[in-house]
Design an enzyme around this catalytic site. Structure first.
Site, PDB file in Angstrom:
ATOM      1  N   GLU A 269       0.818  -1.219   0.000  1.00  0.00           N
ATOM      2  CA  GLU A 269       0.000   0.000   0.000  1.00  0.00           C
ATOM      3  C   GLU A 269       0.855   1.274   0.000  1.00  0.00           C
ATOM      4  O   GLU A 269       0.386   2.352   0.351  1.00  0.00           O
ATOM      5  CB  GLU A 269      -0.930  -0.007   1.211  1.00  0.00           C
ATOM      6  CG  GLU A 269      -1.981  -1.091   1.117  1.00  0.00           C
ATOM      7  CD  GLU A 269      -2.771  -1.235   2.402  1.00  0.00           C
ATOM      8  OE1 GLU A 269      -3.838  -0.634   2.494  1.00  0.00           O
ATOM      9  OE2 GLU A 269      -2.292  -1.930   3.312  1.00  0.00           O
TER      10      GLU A 269
ATOM     11  N   SER B  30      -6.315  -3.017   1.485  1.00  0.00           N
ATOM     12  CA  SER B  30      -6.704  -2.500   0.160  1.00  0.00           C
ATOM     13  C   SER B  30      -7.281  -3.574  -0.763  1.00  0.00           C
ATOM     14  O   SER B  30      -7.164  -3.490  -1.984  1.00  0.00           O
ATOM     15  CB  SER B  30      -5.515  -1.821  -0.542  1.00  0.00           C
ATOM     16  OG  SER B  30      -5.168  -0.646   0.135  1.00  0.00           O
TER      17      SER B  30
ATOM     18  N   TYR C 207      -9.851   2.867  -5.201  1.00  0.00           N
ATOM     19  CA  TYR C 207      -8.914   3.930  -5.586  1.00  0.00           C
ATOM     20  C   TYR C 207      -9.058   4.443  -7.015  1.00  0.00           C
ATOM     21  O   TYR C 207      -8.485   5.465  -7.352  1.00  0.00           O
ATOM     22  CB  TYR C 207      -7.468   3.448  -5.374  1.00  0.00           C
ATOM     23  CG  TYR C 207      -7.220   2.990  -3.952  1.00  0.00           C
ATOM     24  CD1 TYR C 207      -7.373   3.871  -2.884  1.00  0.00           C
ATOM     25  CD2 TYR C 207      -6.860   1.682  -3.677  1.00  0.00           C
ATOM     26  CE1 TYR C 207      -7.158   3.448  -1.583  1.00  0.00           C
ATOM     27  CE2 TYR C 207      -6.636   1.254  -2.371  1.00  0.00           C
ATOM     28  CZ  TYR C 207      -6.795   2.142  -1.332  1.00  0.00           C
ATOM     29  OH  TYR C 207      -6.589   1.730  -0.051  1.00  0.00           O
TER      30      TYR C 207
ATOM     31  N   ARG D 163     -10.600   2.953  11.838  1.00  0.00           N
ATOM     32  CA  ARG D 163     -11.861   2.741  11.109  1.00  0.00           C
ATOM     33  C   ARG D 163     -12.274   1.288  11.243  1.00  0.00           C
ATOM     34  O   ARG D 163     -11.437   0.388  11.123  1.00  0.00           O
ATOM     35  CB  ARG D 163     -11.639   3.038   9.627  1.00  0.00           C
ATOM     36  CG  ARG D 163     -12.503   4.140   9.061  1.00  0.00           C
ATOM     37  CD  ARG D 163     -12.310   4.215   7.554  1.00  0.00           C
ATOM     38  NE  ARG D 163     -12.519   2.931   6.946  1.00  0.00           N
ATOM     39  CZ  ARG D 163     -11.800   2.449   5.926  1.00  0.00           C
ATOM     40  NH1 ARG D 163     -10.826   3.131   5.396  1.00  0.00           N
ATOM     41  NH2 ARG D 163     -12.063   1.259   5.451  1.00  0.00           N
TER      42      ARG D 163
ATOM     43  N   ASP E  78     -14.707  -1.570   9.566  1.00  0.00           N
ATOM     44  CA  ASP E  78     -15.562  -1.908   8.424  1.00  0.00           C
ATOM     45  C   ASP E  78     -16.569  -2.968   8.864  1.00  0.00           C
ATOM     46  O   ASP E  78     -16.202  -3.922   9.554  1.00  0.00           O
ATOM     47  CB  ASP E  78     -14.722  -2.499   7.280  1.00  0.00           C
ATOM     48  CG  ASP E  78     -13.756  -1.482   6.676  1.00  0.00           C
ATOM     49  OD1 ASP E  78     -13.947  -0.277   6.895  1.00  0.00           O
ATOM     50  OD2 ASP E  78     -12.813  -1.915   5.984  1.00  0.00           O
TER      51      ASP E  78
ATOM     52  N   GLU F 160     -13.482  -5.843   9.681  1.00  0.00           N
ATOM     53  CA  GLU F 160     -12.071  -5.618  10.046  1.00  0.00           C
ATOM     54  C   GLU F 160     -11.890  -4.255  10.687  1.00  0.00           C
ATOM     55  O   GLU F 160     -12.749  -3.375  10.586  1.00  0.00           O
ATOM     56  CB  GLU F 160     -11.162  -5.736   8.811  1.00  0.00           C
ATOM     57  CG  GLU F 160     -11.470  -4.710   7.757  1.00  0.00           C
ATOM     58  CD  GLU F 160     -10.240  -4.204   7.005  1.00  0.00           C
ATOM     59  OE1 GLU F 160      -9.104  -4.597   7.310  1.00  0.00           O
ATOM     60  OE2 GLU F 160     -10.429  -3.367   6.113  1.00  0.00           O
TER      61      GLU F 160
ATOM     62  N   ASN G  18      -9.132  -1.030  10.755  1.00  0.00           N
ATOM     63  CA  ASN G  18      -7.964  -0.410  10.129  1.00  0.00           C
ATOM     64  C   ASN G  18      -7.373   0.558  11.143  1.00  0.00           C
ATOM     65  O   ASN G  18      -8.049   1.500  11.559  1.00  0.00           O
ATOM     66  CB  ASN G  18      -8.384   0.380   8.887  1.00  0.00           C
ATOM     67  CG  ASN G  18      -9.027  -0.518   7.850  1.00  0.00           C
ATOM     68  OD1 ASN G  18      -8.352  -1.274   7.193  1.00  0.00           O
ATOM     69  ND2 ASN G  18     -10.353  -0.455   7.740  1.00  0.00           N
TER      70      ASN G  18
ATOM     71  N   GLY H  85      -6.756   5.382   5.294  1.00  0.00           N
ATOM     72  CA  GLY H  85      -6.357   6.394   4.306  1.00  0.00           C
ATOM     73  C   GLY H  85      -6.679   7.810   4.781  1.00  0.00           C
ATOM     74  O   GLY H  85      -7.666   8.030   5.481  1.00  0.00           O
TER      75      GLY H  85
HETATM   76  N1  LIG Z   1     -17.667 -11.445   4.466  1.00  0.00           N
HETATM   77  C1  LIG Z   1     -17.840 -10.569   3.481  1.00  0.00           C
HETATM   78  N2  LIG Z   1     -18.977 -10.546   2.766  1.00  0.00           N
HETATM   79  C2  LIG Z   1     -19.148  -9.683   1.740  1.00  0.00           C
HETATM   80  N3  LIG Z   1     -18.218  -8.796   1.356  1.00  0.00           N
HETATM   81  C3  LIG Z   1     -17.052  -8.769   2.040  1.00  0.00           C
HETATM   82  C4  LIG Z   1     -16.794  -9.636   3.145  1.00  0.00           C
HETATM   83  N4  LIG Z   1     -15.552  -9.384   3.606  1.00  0.00           N
HETATM   84  C5  LIG Z   1     -15.056  -8.395   2.840  1.00  0.00           C
HETATM   85  N5  LIG Z   1     -15.947  -8.021   1.900  1.00  0.00           N
HETATM   86  C6  LIG Z   1     -15.730  -6.996   0.854  1.00  0.00           C
HETATM   87  O1  LIG Z   1     -14.320  -6.925   0.589  1.00  0.00           O
HETATM   88  C7  LIG Z   1     -13.810  -5.632   0.921  1.00  0.00           C
HETATM   89  C8  LIG Z   1     -12.419  -5.743   1.511  1.00  0.00           C
HETATM   90  O2  LIG Z   1     -12.452  -6.564   2.648  1.00  0.00           O
HETATM   91  P1  LIG Z   1     -11.765  -6.194   4.034  1.00  0.00           P
HETATM   92  O3  LIG Z   1     -11.844  -7.398   4.897  1.00  0.00           O
HETATM   93  O4  LIG Z   1     -12.329  -4.923   4.546  1.00  0.00           O
HETATM   94  O5  LIG Z   1     -10.237  -6.024   3.631  1.00  0.00           O
HETATM   95  P2  LIG Z   1      -9.273  -4.778   3.301  1.00  0.00           P
HETATM   96  O6  LIG Z   1      -8.282  -4.765   4.411  1.00  0.00           O
HETATM   97  O7  LIG Z   1      -8.599  -5.148   2.031  1.00  0.00           O
HETATM   98  O8  LIG Z   1     -10.112  -3.552   3.213  1.00  0.00           O
HETATM   99  C9  LIG Z   1     -14.837  -5.057   1.879  1.00  0.00           C
HETATM  100  O9  LIG Z   1     -14.762  -3.648   1.866  1.00  0.00           O
HETATM  101  C10 LIG Z   1     -16.127  -5.618   1.334  1.00  0.00           C
HETATM  102  O10 LIG Z   1     -16.560  -4.896   0.172  1.00  0.00           O
HETATM  103 MG   LIG Z   2     -11.563  -2.933   4.603  1.00  0.00          MG
END
Ligand SMILES: Nc1ncnc2c1ncn2[C@@H]1O[C@H](COP(=O)(O)OP(=O)(O)O)[C@@H](O)[C@H]1O
Ligand SMILES: [Mg+2]
Length: 309
Positions: free
Chosen positions: A21, A149, A215, A254, A256, A269, A271, A275
Site C-alpha cells: 500500500e 486494500s 482507488y 476505522r 468496516d 475488520e 484499520n 487512508g
Molecule cells: N464477508 C464478506 N462478505 C461480503 N463482502 C465482504 C466480506 N468481507 C469483505 N468483503 C468486501 O471486501 C472488501 C475488503 O475486505 P476487508 O476485509 O475490509 O479487507 P481490506 O483490508 O482489504 O479492506 C470489503 O470492503 C467488502 O466490500
Molecule cells: Mg476494509
C-alpha cells in the site's frame, strides 16, 4: 509559530514504506503533511526505509504522525521501534496494531467477546478450500489475513473459481481464510479518539469494494449521512466502538462492517492507519461531524502517545 503548533515541536510524518500500500500511503502522507505545515506545525515528511532510526535520531523529532499503511507500518513493527526510541506516535500501540493487521486474530478476538463476525475457515491448500465450500456454502470471500486494500481477495460464487482465488490469496504472505459472504450493505465507522464519527455507507458496482473500487472507480458511492434510522446508526456505532476496543485499538481508526438483509451487523475488520487523502473515508466522516481536514490532522496528532515512555 502559534502556541498550538509549538506544543507539538518537530513532527515526523512517516509515509510510503515498503508495503503493497506504499503508493496510497504516499498520497495520505502528502495530504497530512500539507495540512500540518499549513497550520504552522514544524512537520517533515519521511519516506520510510531501513535508515529510519538514523533519521529520527539525527533530525531530533519530538513526535510522529504515522501514516504508513499495511505491513511494516500498521502492524506493530514501527510502533515497537518508536516505543524503544521513546517517541510518541499517532494511532494504536504495538499489540493492537499487530492484532488488527491480522484479520484472523481480529475475528477470533471478536468471537471470544461475543461480537458478530462472519464464519470462516482457515485454508492451507486447495483441498481445504473445497472443504470450506462444503461446510460454509457459497458464495465465499477468500482473503489473505495480512493484506489491506482488498489485495489478494476474491469472491467465489462457483466451486470452479476456487483454485484461482486460492492461488491469488496464497501468493500474499501469511494465512488465508475463506469467509462467509454477507449479502447486504457495507458501512464504515471512523473513530477519532473516543468518538465514533457519522457512519458512511459504501456502494460499488463491482462484486465488492475491491482495489479499483477503492482507488480508481468514479462509480463508487459514499453516502454520509448513511441513511440509517438514527437508532440503528447509534446501535451500529456502539458495536463498531466495541469492536475497536476489543483489539485494544486507540487514537483513531476505522471499523468496516456489513448489515445483512435481516438488519444483522457483521464485523469485517479494523484499520488502525486508514487512508487520509482528501478523498478518504475518515476525512469524509469528520467533515460530516463539522471537523475540517486540517482540524482532523491536528486532533489525530494530539492523540500521539507512547505506551512505555
Ligand atoms: N464477508 C464478506 N462478505 C461480503 N463482502 C465482504 C466480506 N468481507 C469483505 N468483503 C468486501 O471486501 C472488501 C475488503 O475486505 P476487508 O476485509 O475490509 O479487507 P481490506 O483490508 O482489504 O479492506 C470489503 O470492503 C467488502 O466490500
Ligand atoms: Mg476494509
Amino acid at each position: 509559530m502559534s502556541d498550538v503548533a509549538a506544543q507539538f515541536g518537530k513532527v515526523a510524518v512517516l509515509m510510503g514504506g515498503m508495503s503493497a500500500e506504499r503508493e496510497i500511503s504516499l498520497l495520505s502522507g502528502e495530504a497530512v503533511l500539507t495540512a500540518l505545515v499549513n497550520q504552522g506545525i514544524d512537520a517533515h515528511g519521511i519516506d520510510v526505509d531501513e535508515n529510519i532510526v538514523k533519521r529520527l535520531t539525527a533530525e531530533k523529532y519530538q513526535s510522529v504522525f504515522n501514516i504508513l499503511h499495511g505491513r511494516g507500518g500498521e502492524d506493530g513493527t514501527i510502533q515497537g521501534l518508536l516505543e524503544v526510541m521513546n517517541l510518541p506516535y499517532t494511532g494504536s500501540g504495538v499489540m493492537a496494531s499487530s492484532l488488527a493487521m491480522d484479520k484472523l486474530k481480529t475475528k477470533q478476538i471478536w468471537s471470544a467477546a461475543g461480537l458478530p463476525t462472519p464464519d470462516y475457515r482457515v485454508i492451507s491448500n486447495e483441498q481445504e478450500c473445497h472443504q470450506a465450500v462444503t461446510e460454509l456454502g457459497l458464495p465465499l470471500i477468500i482473503k489473505p489475513v495480512l493484506e489491506g486494500s482488498s489485495i489478494g481477495m476474491s469472491k467465489i460464487e462457483r466451486e470452479e473459481e476456487m483454485a484461482e482465488a486460492w492461488q491469488k490469496a496464497n501468493d500474499c504472505k501469511g494465512t488465508v481464510i475463506a469467509e462467509q459472504w454477507i449479502q447486504g450493505k457495507e458501512y464504515t465507522a471512523a473513530i477519532l479518539d473516543d468518538q465514533v464519527l457519522p457512519l458512511i455507507k459504501l456502494e460499488t458496482s463491482h462484486k465488492f469494494y475491491d482495489y479499483d473500487a477503492k482507488y480508481k472507480s468514479d462509480s463508487t458511492k459514499y453516502i454520509c449521512p448513511c441513511e440509517l434510522p438514527e437508532a440503528d446508526e447509534i446501535q451500529f456505532s456502539e458495536m463498531a466502538k466495541q469492536a475497536f476496543d476489543a483489539v485494544n485499538a486507540s487514537g483513531w481508526g476505522r471499523v468496516d462492517f456489513m448489515i445483512d438483509g435481516d438488519g444483522q451487523i457483521w464485523l469485517i475488520e479494523v484499520n488502525t492507519v486508514p487512508g487520509m487523502t482528501s478523498h478518504s473515508l475518515v476525512p469524509m466522516a469528520a467533515k460530516q461531524a463539522g471537523i475540517s481536514f486540517e482540524q482532523l490532522v491536528v486532533k489525530i496528532l494530539s492523540t500521539a502517545a507512547c505506551e512505555h515512555c
